[in-house]
Structures are given as structure tokens and as C-alpha cells.
Write a protein that holds these residues in place. Structure first.
Motif, mmCIF file in Angstrom:
data_model
loop_
_atom_site.group_PDB
_atom_site.id
_atom_site.type_symbol
_atom_site.label_atom_id
_atom_site.label_comp_id
_atom_site.label_asym_id
_atom_site.label_seq_id
_atom_site.Cartn_x
_atom_site.Cartn_y
_atom_site.Cartn_z
ATOM 1 N N GLY A 54 0.829 -1.204 0.000
ATOM 2 C CA GLY A 54 0.000 0.000 0.000
ATOM 3 C C GLY A 54 0.863 1.254 0.000
ATOM 4 N N CYS A 55 0.249 2.376 -0.322
ATOM 5 C CA CYS A 55 0.976 3.641 -0.449
ATOM 6 C C CYS A 55 0.523 4.621 0.639
ATOM 7 C CB CYS A 55 0.745 4.251 -1.830
ATOM 8 S SG CYS A 55 1.509 5.854 -2.091
ATOM 9 N N VAL A 56 1.485 5.362 1.181
ATOM 10 C CA VAL A 56 1.196 6.443 2.124
ATOM 11 C C VAL A 56 1.325 7.757 1.358
ATOM 12 C CG1 VAL A 56 1.771 7.512 4.311
ATOM 13 C CG2 VAL A 56 2.133 5.065 3.997
ATOM 14 N N SER A 57 0.214 8.419 1.142
ATOM 15 C CA SER A 57 0.231 9.637 0.341
ATOM 16 C C SER A 57 -0.902 10.556 0.813
ATOM 17 C CB SER A 57 0.069 9.313 -1.150
ATOM 18 O OG SER A 57 -0.045 10.481 -1.918
ATOM 19 N N VAL A 166 4.360 0.144 6.093
ATOM 20 C CA VAL A 166 5.056 1.168 5.316
ATOM 21 C C VAL A 166 4.784 2.502 6.006
ATOM 22 C CG1 VAL A 166 5.286 2.311 3.075
ATOM 23 C CG2 VAL A 166 4.748 -0.133 3.184
ATOM 24 N N TYR A 167 5.847 3.242 6.331
ATOM 25 C CA TYR A 167 5.698 4.466 7.115
ATOM 26 C C TYR A 167 5.891 5.710 6.243
ATOM 27 C CZ TYR A 167 6.570 1.154 10.906
ATOM 28 O OH TYR A 167 6.523 0.075 11.745
ATOM 29 N N TYR A 168 5.224 6.776 6.689
ATOM 30 C CA TYR A 168 5.477 8.093 6.111
ATOM 31 C C TYR A 168 6.858 8.566 6.582
ATOM 32 C CZ TYR A 168 4.082 12.698 4.318
ATOM 33 O OH TYR A 168 3.990 13.843 3.585
ATOM 34 N N GLY A 235 -1.470 -4.890 -0.046
ATOM 35 C CA GLY A 235 -1.537 -4.127 1.193
ATOM 36 C C GLY A 235 -2.517 -2.974 1.100
ATOM 37 N N TYR A 236 -2.873 -2.426 2.244
ATOM 38 C CA TYR A 236 -3.822 -1.315 2.313
ATOM 39 C C TYR A 236 -3.074 0.017 2.221
ATOM 40 C CZ TYR A 236 -7.092 -4.822 4.088
ATOM 41 O OH TYR A 236 -7.884 -5.943 4.226
ATOM 42 N N GLY A 237 -3.652 0.957 1.488
ATOM 43 C CA GLY A 237 -3.157 2.322 1.498
ATOM 44 C C GLY A 237 -3.601 3.044 2.768
ATOM 45 N N ASN A 238 -3.021 4.214 3.031
ATOM 46 C CA ASN A 238 -3.330 4.888 4.297
ATOM 47 C C ASN A 238 -4.785 5.360 4.416
ATOM 48 O OD1 ASN A 238 -2.737 6.825 2.307
ATOM 49 N ND2 ASN A 238 -2.061 8.331 3.811
ATOM 50 N N PRO A 239 -5.568 5.554 3.323
ATOM 51 C CA PRO A 239 -6.986 5.889 3.543
ATOM 52 C C PRO A 239 -7.760 4.788 4.249
ATOM 53 C CG PRO A 239 -6.338 6.498 1.320
ATOM 54 C CD PRO A 239 -5.216 5.719 1.895
ATOM 55 N N PRO A 249 -3.689 9.369 8.775
ATOM 56 C CA PRO A 249 -2.852 8.189 9.078
ATOM 57 C C PRO A 249 -1.600 8.192 8.214
ATOM 58 C CG PRO A 249 -4.775 7.559 7.793
ATOM 59 C CD PRO A 249 -4.974 8.991 8.157
ATOM 60 N N LYS A 250 -0.481 7.968 8.841
ATOM 61 C CA LYS A 250 0.807 8.042 8.164
ATOM 62 C C LYS A 250 1.437 6.654 8.019
ATOM 63 C CE LYS A 250 1.858 12.770 9.652
ATOM 64 N NZ LYS A 250 0.516 13.025 10.225
#
Length: 452
Positions: A54-57, A166-168, A235-239, A249-250
């Protein structure tokens, strides 16, 4: 310079020749079918593709300093599919590991990763796919074990977190005691508890799949397929972790690994008629006469090293398939000679046609050897519908008395004398084969209708 090179090469050769422990090829080398022209047995490791991360954006544009989270989810990994195809005649030379593509990672702007491409393994019709136990894992060395033992609980927890999350950039997941005493809530711990519940459900699904037993599928029709390994979910994105309390959420999760299975692929030729005989009994010549196949023919034993399947065409477009199986010798049920490479292709034949050399000294003894080997390999195989093809009947001096003796010893089996070399009595043989196979097909159809 040239003299130095020569002396160095000679020293190197001596070191190899004097090696007291030469490397031996593993049994896996044979199980992968390396060095064989015809492959009907393989052992491979199949791996489903891993899911994308997933992506943190966060949304950013002019006059919007702090937009909502918009990281995309990772794509699912590809499946490993085994499909039966009429275009294949043997198992392909697959590698030791067959892996599907992993899913793509999510991206900003709410763009989800694409699904990984499935790996489709095409095999011949009649292939059996069975799951086997994984080989024993390599034991850890002392250094590796010491490294594991030296890890503290906090370090191990950090390693496990890095495998999942995955962290910001510059995100801090820790909360001090003063902040916790002040009543500050840890949103990241809430997300971890949420993922722990999902992990429990995921492990329950895996156990449920294991309770079904090992995979076993018989691919007997063109286009029939089975998914042997599932791809891992993305994986899940941050939303996904957005709540009323936590608006930014970061963190995001990584994709899961795909399913791993160790498989055996075994080809058992499907044909209406299986030609069974000792080496040099004339099976290849007979197949070339009655069908459209062109197997190798020669006056020595073991001319045929792998099965040939030919089609017998009749005037009214009726068709039969005939398989020429490699020659069988005494002790084949113990894997002597070509052994099981022959016997596994006999099992599926609707009609067993024993091909005996009528010009030999005792063709009835040859027939008894064939029947004993088939019965020893699989009890009850000799009770299948069968007939005797007495080949080389053109040699009258020995063939005529041998035919009379053979008929006296086996009165219950139909015996058809032929001469494959000179095309004698072939029409009677093909007519008899059609009549018997047609009866067997009607019985099979009636049995299927009664069960349905």
C-alpha cells in the motif's frame, strides 16, 4: 607468461581430480527431468505472486496545504495455474521454482496497483497434479543462531513491524510515558490491533485450506485447469486507516506473500488402446501401419523410448487413439528397464492389446510375463478388456504351430494374427478394435448417465 598460464591450469586440474569429495548430483536433478528427451514426471516448487504494498500519500494542491490521505492499495499477486492442453505432448522443461508475478504497489492520487500476471503452466491431457511435502529446511549455522538469540524483544518487534508496515517519512510510532499518562491515544496501536484481527482470520483461512488435505487433481480434458497457488492479497493504502479521530494516518501495510506448494506433475497418456509387448515385438511397426503416427522402427530392442499416440481414421470419420508404449521386460514393476516410465502410461487405456512375437520360441511365455508385470504393478489391471495381436505371422514355419498353442492356452482372449511388416490382416484388426472400443465407450457413457 604463457608458461605461467599453462602451469596454473595444470595445477587447477590436479586440484579438481584429487578432490576426495566430488559433488554429486542431487535427486532433484532427476526429478526435474534434466537430460531427458521425453519428460513425463517433474517435481517443482510453485509460488504465488506476492501482493503489492500500500501507499502512504496525501492530497496536495494549491491552496490546500493539508489534504486528505489518498494512497492506493497494492495489487493482488498472480496465481499459478496448471492447464491441460491438447497442443502439448510432454511436460515442459520447467525450472525448479515456478513463480507468478507480484502485484504492483499502490501510488498516490488513489491509484491502486494492478494485479500481478498469472503464471499458466500448460501440460498434456492426462497429467496428474499432486502436492508433496516440502523438503527439510537447511539448519541454521552457529553464527545465524547466535544472531537470532542476541536480538532483544524490542529489536524483534521492530523487525516484525518493518515486514508489515510502510511508514510516512520521519514518522515516529512511539509514545512517551508522559504522553501516555496525559491520555494521548496511539492511533498506530489501534491500527496494529485491527491488523492483528485480520491476521487471525487469515491464519484461520490457511488452516481451513489445510484441512482439505493435499492437492490432487487429474486433468483429463482439454482446457481443464486448476489454481495450485493463490497470489497474496495487496496491502492497504493509508486511507484504509482513516477514522474520525485520526484524520491523517501516516502508515500503510505491505502485501502478503503468495501461497507456496511443492508439486509433482505426472503424465499418464490417455488413449483408447494401449499396445503392450516385449521389446522388438513389432509394436512401432504395427502403430505405423494402422494409424497416422510415425514412430522409429528398427530391428533392435528398445527402439521406442517414450510413448507415441496415433489416431486410427475410418471411412465414416470414426476415430480411435492408439498408444505405443516402450517395451516391457521382466521386473518392470520393480522399475527394471524403463519400468514405471512404461507402466504409468498403460493405466488409462480402455483396451489392452498384447502384442506378441508369433515367430518366437514361446510366445505364450512372453504373454504370461506381460500379464504378471501388469498385475504386480497394479492389481486388477489384467482384468481390463484385452485382446492378443499375434504379430509376425508371415513366418509360417514357426508361426502356425505357435498360434495353435497360443489359442489353446488362452481360449478366453480373442487372438488376431497379423503381419505388420507386410500389412496382412490389418483390416480385420482395425475392425475388431473399433467394435470392442465402441462397446466400452457405450458402457462408460451409460455409467456416467446412471451416476448423474
Amino acid at each position: 607468461m604463457h608458461a605461467w598460464t599453462r602451469s596454473f591450469s595444470a595445477t587447477r586440474i590436479l586440484a579438481v581430480d584429487n578432490d576426495p569429495l566430488p559433488k554429486r548430483r542431487s535427486i532433484d536433478y532427476k526429478l526435474r527431468g534434466k537430460g531427458q528427451q521425453f519428460i513425463d514426471f517433474l517435481r517443482v516448487e510453485a509460488r504465488g505472486g506476492a501482493g503489492g504494498d500500500g501507499c502512504v500519500s496525501f492530497h496536495r494542491e494549491k491552496f490546500v496545504a493539508k489534504g486528505p490521505p489518498n494512497g492506493g492499495n497494492g495489487g493482488r499477486g498472480g496465481h499459478v495455474v496448471v492447464r491441460a492442453s491438447s497442443d502439448e505432448s510432454m511436460l515442459r522443461r520447467l525450472g525448479r521454482v515456478c513463480s507468478a508475478k507480484r502485484g504492483e504497489h499502490g501510488q498516490g492520487g488513489g491509484r491502486h496497483g494492478t494485479t500481478g500476471k498469472d503464471l499458466v503452466i500448460e501440460v498434456p491431457i492426462g497429467t496428474i497434479v499432486r502436492e508433496v511435502e516440502a523438503p527439510a529446511a537447511r539448519p541454521l549455522t552457529e553464527d545465524e543462531q547466535d544472531d537470532l538469540d542476541s536480538l532483544t524483544d524490542l529489536e524483534q518487534q521492530r523487525i516484525d513491524r518493518d515486514k508489515r508496515w510502510v511508514y510516512y517519512p520521519r514518522m515516529d510510532t512511539t509514545i512517551t510515558e508522559e504522553q501516555e499518562a496525559a491520555g494521548r491515544k496511539s492511533f498506530f496501536k489501534e491500527a496494529e490491533r485491527f491488523m492483528d484481527e485480520e491476521d487471525k482470520y487469515y491464519r484461520w483461512q490457511v488452516k481451513k485450506e489445510l484441512r482439505k488435505g493435499p492437492l490432487y487433481v487429474d486433468l483429463t480434458e482439454d482446457g481443464q485447469e486448476v489454481v495450485v497457488c493463490q497470489g497474496g492479497p495487496g496491502g492497504y493504502g493509508n486511507p484504509h486507516f482513516l477514522t474520525n479521530d485520526n484524520r491523517s494516518p501516516k502508515w500503510a501495510t505491505r502485501g502478503r506473500e503468495g501461497q507456496v506448494r511443492h508439486l509433482e506433475l505426472e503424465l499418464k497418456t490417455i488413449a483408447d488402446i494401449g499396445l503392450v509387448g516385449l521389446p522388438n515385438a513389432g509394436k512401432s511397426t504395427l502403430l505405423g501401419v494402422i494409424s497416422n503416427a510415425h514412430p522409429k522402427q528398427a530391428a533392435y530392442a528398445f527402439t521406442t523410448l517414450h510413448p507415441y499416440v496415433g489416431t486410427v481414421d475410418y471411412i465414416d470419420k470414426y476415430q480411435l487413439t492408439v498408444a505405443d508404449i516402450p517395451g516391457l521386460i521382466q521386473g518392470a514393476h520393480r522399475n527394471v528397464g524403463l519400468g514405471h516410465a512404461f507402466l504409468r502410461h498403460v493405466e488409462r487405456a480402455k483396451l489392452l492389446a498384447y502384442v506378441v512375437d508369433l515367430s518366437g520360441q514361446a510366445p505364450w511365455d512372453d504373454l504370461q510375463v506381460l500379464r504378471n508385470e501388469l498385475e504386480a504393478y497394479r492389481p486388477g489391471l489384467t482384468r481390463r478388456q484385452s485382446l492378443i495381436i499375434a504379430n509376425k505371422a508371415d513366418l509360417i514355419a514357426t508361426a502356425k504351430p505357435n498360434l495353435a498353442t497360443l489359442q489353446a492356452k488362452y481360449p478366453d482372449l480373442p487372438i488376431i494374427p497379423v503381419s505388420a511388416r507386410y500389412d496382412k490382416n490389418i483390416v480385420k484388426l482395425t475392425s475388431s478394435l473399433r467394435k470392442i472400443v465402441d462397446t466400452i465407450r457405450q458402457q462408460d457413457q451409460a455409467n456416467r448417465n446412471s451416476h448423474s
